[in-house]
Every structure is written in structure tokens, then in C-alpha cells.
Write an enzyme that holds these catalytic residues in place. Structure first.
Site, PDB file in Angstrom:
ATOM      1  N   ASP A  96      11.266  30.650  17.841  1.00 23.30           N
ATOM      2  CA  ASP A  96      12.262  29.585  17.885  1.00 23.30           C
ATOM      3  C   ASP A  96      13.289  29.928  18.969  1.00 23.30           C
ATOM      4  O   ASP A  96      13.251  30.990  19.582  1.00 23.30           O
ATOM      5  CB  ASP A  96      12.920  29.410  16.523  1.00 23.30           C
ATOM      6  CG  ASP A  96      13.390  27.978  16.273  1.00 23.30           C
ATOM      7  OD1 ASP A  96      13.685  27.265  17.253  1.00 23.30           O
ATOM      8  OD2 ASP A  96      13.466  27.568  15.103  1.00 23.30           O
ATOM      9  N   GLU A 137      20.671  21.581  12.102  1.00 26.95           N
ATOM     10  CA  GLU A 137      20.725  22.985  11.703  1.00 26.95           C
ATOM     11  C   GLU A 137      22.076  23.609  12.015  1.00 26.95           C
ATOM     12  O   GLU A 137      22.776  23.204  12.931  1.00 26.95           O
ATOM     13  CB  GLU A 137      19.620  23.756  12.421  1.00 26.95           C
ATOM     14  CG  GLU A 137      19.679  23.617  13.931  1.00 26.95           C
ATOM     15  CD  GLU A 137      18.479  24.238  14.615  1.00 26.95           C
ATOM     16  OE1 GLU A 137      18.005  25.282  14.153  1.00 26.95           O
ATOM     17  OE2 GLU A 137      18.022  23.667  15.613  1.00 26.95           O
TER      18      GLU A 137
END
Length: 667
Positions: free
Chosen positions: A330, A529
Site C-alpha cells: 500500500d 481512511e
């Protein structure tokens, strides 16, 4: 009891409460009978639909054998379009680029599809003009999580939480295919989706990216999504899927983003892994690793950040589960591994990550990784394995054989009739009717006089949530979504002759007596997020975070006119006070651009008869307390609950929990 034993016990009890009916099966009885170390053999062996082609494998081996070390590390590098040029892709042999949230061609939020195609073509052509004997095409990845959500004038579907409420795997497959067509229309061939997190606590700011707390449903959806998006891997209207985030991202303690997942190995397999089983069964070609860490509460052993977990990435995912595609990191996530920086993390590569997402500092990453191989810190065999996997996926999807640029007219796929109709269908199927008392006016007549109230009732942005043109879904307005319908425009299009809708954001000074019904829209601000977490000890009470919604409702409730509340949210929230003041209450989640799917259910059909009924059922438990972690009765409605129009709820007055801050909880 030691401090650590106390922590383990508290964690188990907390998770058992949050899992509800699932937790009883997973945490009770045999599931907890022996808290002992589990080997990779405890994971199932899966049958994969994409077999290795011996001729292709031989070709890949020949290419890898002829590559220099720098060319190999270049293939393992993924850079953001804001930090790399096509010529740099050529010069450094980069294997991949991506556009992070809020990255557009030339930095233009409303960039045309042609601008995306031109940039994709420039990068592709650059990758095919290197000095390598065999040219290796670059692959572009994008976060297309509810449609091709970074691109202007695109149909956006409901976020995953709404799709989970629909309980319709076939619909998921259709949406995935339509999303793939949108992505391919911009010259991009890789979508970072689906998310298969099985969320345990709605405090997590990514809850809306989860389909459900039911692992079995998530598994079904993962199969359908991957098959719908990837097709046969080579068709011009399909893209590579990326199942994420491996593994346990939805189970972090108190729902903290990038936090610690406390679970036994058995719980990890039974609760958090089924989505990956489904995706692998569907033939997924890439897996993205989670920011989170895992602590095995059965053994009391912390395993650290998932990006450095060789056991789960190599022994389990690549070994036991047989995954032979690309494992990708990520965004700058390797820097969270102990002893690493964002540009230097041999631990992550040795753990089994094949492609490193290092958006900005990719040049330094290449230099430091080359040095690690030269000094033996990273074995060449690990590098060759990573490059082999990258080339395998590129070959399987036909990138070596033809340009990924779209055919003429593909731009129409961004907001095609099929996309808009499917989005509208998905919205109508996702709505969950939580309350429908004797005074409920549903379904509303099309010639009714309606008062529409709420700060989000005339704003498309309230319906979209995060990952909508920008990363957090903020810094946008309705001009960025010219093809979309908000609640106000949807009602106007739905009403027939004699019908009327007036709008007031706050209902100040409005006399409701002249209306047949009031529709009040409650809404969260967009978030994604990190920024979307409701951090403990803050409560889950919607009115505590958005008091203006409660104030507007108070101005119209109890005035003799029936009130229908519609809630736009990325999570189930504590809303007893809002439910009490409403005659009907609808959880609409984050429906996307097609709000006509809401009015299709709220209003009668064009012929005056009952139209579409409510079909949605809760994908998660609905909290009955603002601090469910410490409440005796934490659940108001169980997962699977959802009324039909013919069913009156008979819901009495609910207790209203007005605590300002949740009590302390043991870590």
C-alpha cells in the site's frame, strides 16, 4: 493474571461482543478450545481457475534471465503520476504507475477522458522504447472502488456497505464489469478493488468499504466482483482486480485505522480470510497488503506490521493458498515495518512483497534496493520471483501483445445508460427500512406536497463519501458531478402534476402544516481512511457529531405531519434520538450519483400504485448504544434486519443515550 493475559482476555470479550451472531460461532466452543500455534497447513488449499502456461513461463524465465538488476528493481517499483514522467518510466524501467486519490492529468480535477487516455498512452509508449531487448509494458493502477471514482463525469455506484445491504452477488458482478469498462475507457488496466475487509467495529473510517460483517457474504461478493472485473483477463473491457487489504484490516482494536488486529489464528482464517478465498477462487491477479498489524491472541504473540509478515505473505498466501500473481504494497506502507523507511525495506521484499508502492521517493528506493541485493541483504532469487510474478500478470492480461489504449467511443462507458441504470438499481436494493410506524406515509404519492429538509438534501457530495474525485471526497461541490442527481433533483423528477417539493436546509421558520409529508436527510461529511475514524472515547451518536441534523428534525417533528428520515452514512451509527422523532427511518448508506434509486422506493409508481419495495437488509449490526463497547444491550437491530413497506415496525420509544464521552476501556 498477568497484564498481557488481561489484555488478551479483554480483547477476546470485546471481539465476541462485536461479532454478534458470528462471534458466538467463532469465539465459543471448539473455536477457542486450544489456543495453540497454527501452521500454514491449517489454511485451506484452493483450486485456482487460472493455470500456468508452460510456454508463457518459459518466455518469462528467458526475459528475466536477460534483465539487469536495475531493470528488475525498476519493474518492482510503482510511482505516482504526480512524481514521474513518461521519460522517467523509460529511463528507469518502471513496472507500474498509479494515480493516488486526488491525482489527475496535469492536476486538473475535471480533466477530460481524452486527457487520461493521452497520459496513459504516453507512459505506455515510453515503457516500450527502453533499451531492453524485450520491451516490458508499464501497468497503471487506480483506486476504482465505487466506479472509476477519480474521473470527472463518471457514474458512481453505492459504496460497498450499501451493496452489502443489497445481498445480491449477481449485481456485484455487473457493477464490477461496468467499472472495468470505465477504467479501460481511460487507458488504465488495473483497479485497486475489491476491499474484502470484514469490519468488526464501525468506528473505522473505512467501514463503508466493507460489504458486511458476514464472512460468507463477503466471500460470495469477492468471487462475483473478481469474475465481473477480470473476465477472461484479455478482453478489452476488463481490468486486473486487486483484492485488499491482506489481512485483518477490518478487525483492528477499537476500529483504529492501520491499527492492531487482535485475533487467534483460527479467527483470522474464519473471519478475515474468506474474502481472499473467494477472490482467489475467482482468479484475482493481485493482492494488496494491509497497513495493519496482527497479534495472535491465542499465543499472545505480536507479529508486527503485515507488510513484514513473511509467514502470512509467503508461506500462506503464496504457498498454501497457491497465489501466483503480484503482491503489492500500500501507499508508502513499508515505512511502518520495524527498522524500515519508505525507501528502504528489505524486510518487506523478503517477506514476499513483489511491487512496492513508493509514490514520490521511488528513485531513492531503486538505489537502496539495488544496494541491498548487491550486498546480499535481499537474495537475487527473491527479486527474480517478484519480477516473474509481475511479468506473468502482464502477459496473462495481454499487455505484451497489444496497446491497452481504448477503442474509439469508449468514453461513453463512463456514464452509459447501463451504468446509470445499474447504479439506480443498486441504490434501490441497498435501502434498509429500519422504522415504519402506523403514521408512516410510505410509499409517498407522486402528487404530494413535500417539504425536504437537511444540509445534505441538495448536495450530491453528501451521497458519495470518500474516494470521490478526491481522496477524502472533500474539496468538491455539485459542479464536479454534473450528471448526478441529489435528493432534491430526484424528487423533482419523480413528482407528477400536482406534486410539489420545497427545500430548506435547516427548516428555520418553516410552517410544516401545508405539506403532506416531510423528508429529512441526515448526512455525514465525506471521509476516507485515517480521517474518517471515530476515535475512542468519542461516541457513535450521529447527533453528537452533526447536531444540525437533530436541530432540523426537531423543527419539523411532532407537528402533525408525518416525517420520513433518510440517513446518508458510511457506517451504522447510534441514532435512537433521530429514529424516535421519525415516523419512518431509512438507512441509505452512501448511494453514489443515482439518487433516483431512492425515490423509486420512497414514492409510488407512475401509475399511482405501489412501486418498488424495500429490499435491503442490514449488512452489520445497528448499534443500540452510543458506546456499544461497554453497553449491556449494544445492538438495536441485528444484521439481516430490514422491513418491507407492508410491515409496520411497532417500534416503541427508544431510550436515548446522551453520554458525551465513552468510559475508559482496558487496552
Amino acid at each position: 493474571m498477568t497484564k498481557r493475559a488481561s489484555q488478551v482476555k479483554n480483547g477476546q470479550l470485546f471481539r465476541a461482543f462485536l461479532l454478534g451472531s458470528i462471534g458466538v460461532g467463532l469465539l465459543g466452543g471448539g473455536a477457542l478450545s486450544g489456543l495453540q500455534a497454527k501452521a500454514a497447513s491449517d489454511w485451506p488449499e484452493l483450486a485456482h481457475p487460472v493455470a500456468k502456461d508452460p510456454a508463457m513461463e518459459a518466455r518469462i524465465a528467458e526475459i528475466v534471465a536477460g534483465m539487469t538488476l536495475r531493470q528488475k528493481i525498476g519493474q518492482m517499483t510503482q510511482a505516482d503520476i504526480r512524481s514521474v514522467t513518461p521519460d522517467q518510466v523509460r529511463k528507469h524501467y518502471l513496472g507500474s504507475i498509479l494515480n493516488g486519490g486526488g491525482a489527475w492529468p496535469s492536476g486538473k480535477k475535471q480533466a477530460a477522458v481524452a486527457d487520461w487516455v493521452a497520459l496513459a498512452d504516453a507512459h505506455y509508449k515510453a515503457s516500450m522504447t527502453t533499451d531492453m531487448k524485450v520491451k516490458i509494458p508499464v501497468i497503471w493502477g487506480t483506486d476504482a472502488v465505487h466506479g472509476h471514482n477519480n474521473v470527472f463525469r463518471t457514474t458512481l455506484f453505492p459504496h460497498n456497505i450499501g451493496l452489502g445491504a443489497a445481498h445480491d452477488p449477481q449485481l456485484i458482478g455487473r457493477i464490477a464489469h461496468l467499472t472495468a469498462k470505465q477504467v479501460r475507457a481511460t487507458g488504465i488496466t488495473w483497479a485497486f478493488a475489491p476491499t474484502v475487509a470484514v469490519v468488526q467495529n464501525p468506528r473505522w473510517g473505512r467501514t463503508y468499504e466493507s460489504y458486511s460483517s458476514d464472512p460468507a457474504l463477503v466471500r460470495q461478493y469477492a468471487i462475483a466482483f473478481v469474475k465481473g472485473m477480470q473476465g477472461n483477463l484479455t478482453a478489452p473491457d476488463t481490468t486486473i482486480a486487486s483484492v485488499k487489504h491482506f489481512i485483518g484490516d477490518g478487525g483492528t482494536w477499537l476500529g483504529k485505522d492501520q491499527g492492531e488486529t487482535r485475533a487467534t489464528r483460527d479467527q483470522l482464517i474464519r473471519t478475515h480470510a474468506p474474502g481472499y478465498f473467494g477472490a482467489l477462487e475467482g482468479g484475482v491477479q493481485t493482492v494488496m497488503i494491509s497497513y495493519s498489524s496482527w497479534t495472535d491472541t491465542g499465543m499472545g504473540k505480536p507479529h508486527g506490521k503485515m507488510h513484514g509478515n513473511r509467514e502470512l505473505i509467503t508461506d500462506v498466501l503464496k504457498g498454501r493458498l497457491g497465489f501466483d500473481g503480484i503482491v503489492v504494497s500500500d501507499w508508502n506502507a513499508v515505512e511502518q515495518v520495524a527498522g524500515c523507511t519508505r525507501t528502504h525495506c528489505p524486510q518487506a521484499i523478503n517477506a514476499g512483497i513483489d511491487m512496492i508502492m513508493v509514490p514520490d521517493d521511488w528513485k531513492q528506493f531503486i538505489e537502496e534496493t539495488v544496494a541491498d541485493v548487491q550486498t546480499g541483504v535481499i537474495p537475487m532469487s527473491r527479486i527474480d520471483d517478484a519480477v516473474t510474478r509481475i511479468l506473468r500478470v502482464k502477459m496473462r492480461t495481454g499487455l505484451f501483445d497489444r496497446s491497452p489504449m481504448p477503442a474509439a467511443g469508449a468514453e461513453a462507458d463512463m456514464a452509459s445508460d447501463a451504468a446509470r441504470a445499474t447504479g439506480r438499481e443498486a441504490v434501490s436494493k441497498s435501502l434498509v427500512l429500519l422504522k415504519n410506524n402506523a403514521r408512516s406515509p410510505l410509499p409517498l404519492k407522486r402528487d404530494a406536497k413535500i417539504l425536504l429538509v437537511g444540509k445534505g438534501a441538495d448536495k450530491v457530495t453528501a451521497q458519495l463519501g470518500g474516494w470521490s474525485l478526491t481522496w477524502q471526497g472533500d474539496e468538491t461541490d455539485d459542479s464536479d458531478y454534473p450528471l448526478a442527481d441529489d435528493m432534491l433533483s430526484a424528487i423533482r423528477k419523480t413528482l407528477s402534476d400536482g406534486g410539489k417539493v420545497d427545500f430548506s436546509a435547516d427548516a428555520v421558520g418553516v410552517d410544516v402544516k401545508g405539506y403532506d409529508a416531510v423528508i429529512v436527510v441526515h448526512s455525514e461529511r465525506p471521509y476516507a481512511e485515517m480521517k474518517g475514524d471515530i476515535l475512542y472515547p468519542d461516541t457513535l451518536r450521529h447527533s453528537a457529531r452533526y447536531p444540525e441534523d437533530r436541530a432540523a428534525l426537531d423543527r419539523v417533528s411532532g407537528k402533525g405531519v408525518p416525517v420520513v428520515s433518510v440517513l446518508f452514512s458510511g457506517r451504522p451509527v447510534y441514532a435512537n434520538d433521530l429514529i424516535n422523532r421519525s415516523d419512518a427511518f431509512v438507512a441509505a448508506w452512501l448511494p453514489g450519483t443515482e439518487a433516483l434509486g431512492i425515490t423509486d422506493v420512497l414514492f409510488r409508481g407512475a401509475d399511482g400504485r405501489k412501486g418498488a419495495d424495500f429490499k435491503g437488509r442490514l449488512p452489520f449490526d445497528w448499534p443500540g448504544a452510543s458506546c456499544p463497547e461497554t453497553a449491556r444491550k449494544p445492538v438495536l437491530f441485528r444484521r439481516g434486519y430490514g422491513l418491507k413497506l407492508a410491515k409496520k415496525s411497532g417500534l416503541g420509544r427508544l431510550p436515548e443515550d446522551g453520554v458525551a464521552t465513552c468510559p475508559a476501556i482496558a487496552e
